[in-house]
Write a protein that holds these residues in place. Structure first.
Motif, short mmCIF file in Angstrom:
data_model
loop_
_atom_site.label_atom_id
_atom_site.label_comp_id
_atom_site.label_asym_id
_atom_site.label_seq_id
_atom_site.Cartn_x
_atom_site.Cartn_y
_atom_site.Cartn_z
N ASP A 132 21.23 1.44 6.92
CA ASP A 132 20.49 1.50 8.28
C ASP A 132 20.44 -0.09 8.63
N ASP B 270 18.36 -2.18 9.08
CA ASP B 270 17.61 -3.38 8.66
C ASP B 270 18.36 -3.94 7.36
N TRP B 271 19.02 -3.01 6.50
CA TRP B 271 19.96 -3.42 5.67
C TRP B 271 21.09 -4.45 6.29
N TYR C 150 11.59 -4.94 -0.73
CA TYR C 150 11.69 -3.74 0.03
C TYR C 150 10.64 -3.62 1.35
N ARG C 151 9.35 -3.87 0.91
CA ARG C 151 8.25 -3.95 1.76
C ARG C 151 8.49 -4.71 2.95
N LYS D 264 11.46 -3.61 5.16
CA LYS D 264 11.12 -2.25 6.09
C LYS D 264 9.91 -2.76 6.82
N ASN D 265 9.15 -3.92 6.71
CA ASN D 265 8.11 -4.21 7.33
C ASN D 265 6.94 -3.36 7.09
N LEU D 266 6.80 -2.80 5.93
CA LEU D 266 5.50 -1.80 5.41
C LEU D 266 4.31 -2.41 5.24
N THR E 62 14.01 -9.42 11.18
CA THR E 62 13.49 -7.94 11.10
C THR E 62 12.57 -7.73 11.90
#
Length: 226
Positions: A30, A32-33, A180-181, A184-186, A225
């Motif tokens: 994707d 983001d990666w 990972y958070r 993905k801006n979690l 990101t």
């Protein structure tokens, strides 16, 4: 790559070509990666294949729950006990009294774990590298986590850095989950189970995926990101 429990396997391919293949694969997952990998650049994962599993486990225990500098100091004091020896043998370490190791900075719990690893190396529970190369990831994790004080994360670091396995995802590792958070801006950091499930899509390059996740900046904007 990971094989079925108990089956023979060959050491993972961690050549430059394999890294490039992993980068292409992960970048294709994707945007983001793709952005993150482009920002960090080529994977420069540095393994330590010359180390025996016994040595790798002892070193990992020395650094457990410590900053790198503190771990460096404790390990240096321990190595100084054995003169010009690059690393003490299992017998030498087992014969070193607990009070001497405590003087190096090891806690009582870590001393018990280190002595247990040394004994396990002598009785064959901790395999030599040549044997370990033919043991599956799953089987090694089960075998070595039976030792006191040796958890799954410690064995996964052995698999990644000493045995050069290419498809290991240390889901217990906060840096991986927090990375990972940020990627993905979690709002919340994924749980161990969540990152394990998500990471299935990164196979057969989960070791390289972890390497990149460890390198997510604290400020996502610095990585472009957000």
């Amino acid at each position: 790559m990971t094989s079925l429990p108990g089956s023979a396997m060959i050491a993972a391919d961690i050549s430059e070509n394999a890294y490039r293949n992993a980068e292409k694969f992960l970048s294709g997952l994707d945007p983001d990666w793709a952005r993150h990998i482009a920002h960090i650049g080529p994977c420069r994962h540095a393994s330590k294949p010359a180390r025996e599993p016994y040595e790798a486990l002892v070193r990992a225990i020395a650094y457990q729950q410590l900053h790198a500098r503190a771990g460096d100091a404790i390990l240096a004091r321990m190595l100084a006990l054995f003169g010009d020896t690059a690393f003490p043998t299992a017998r030498q370490l087992l014969d070193t009294p607990a009070d001497i190791l405590r003087g190096c900075g090891f806690s009582a719990s870590k001393i018990a774990t280190i002595h247990g690893i040394a004994q396990a190396a002598l009785d064959g529970t901790v395999p030599l590298r040549a044997e370990a190369l033919a043991i599956s990831d799953h089987a090694l994790i089960e075998r070595l986590t039976s030792l006191r004080g040796v958890g799954r994360w410690t064995v996964e670091m052995l698999l990644i850095y000493t045995l050069e396995r290419s498809d290991i995802l240390p889901a217990d590792d906060f840096g991986v989950r927090e990375g990972y958070r940020r990627l993905k801006n979690l709002e919340q950091t994924p749980t161990k189970k969540q990152i394990g499930d998500i990471g299935l899509a990164w196979s057969p390059y989960r070791t390289v995926a972890a390497w990149y996740l460890w390198r997510l900046p604290k400020n996502p904007a610095a990585n472009g990101t957000v």
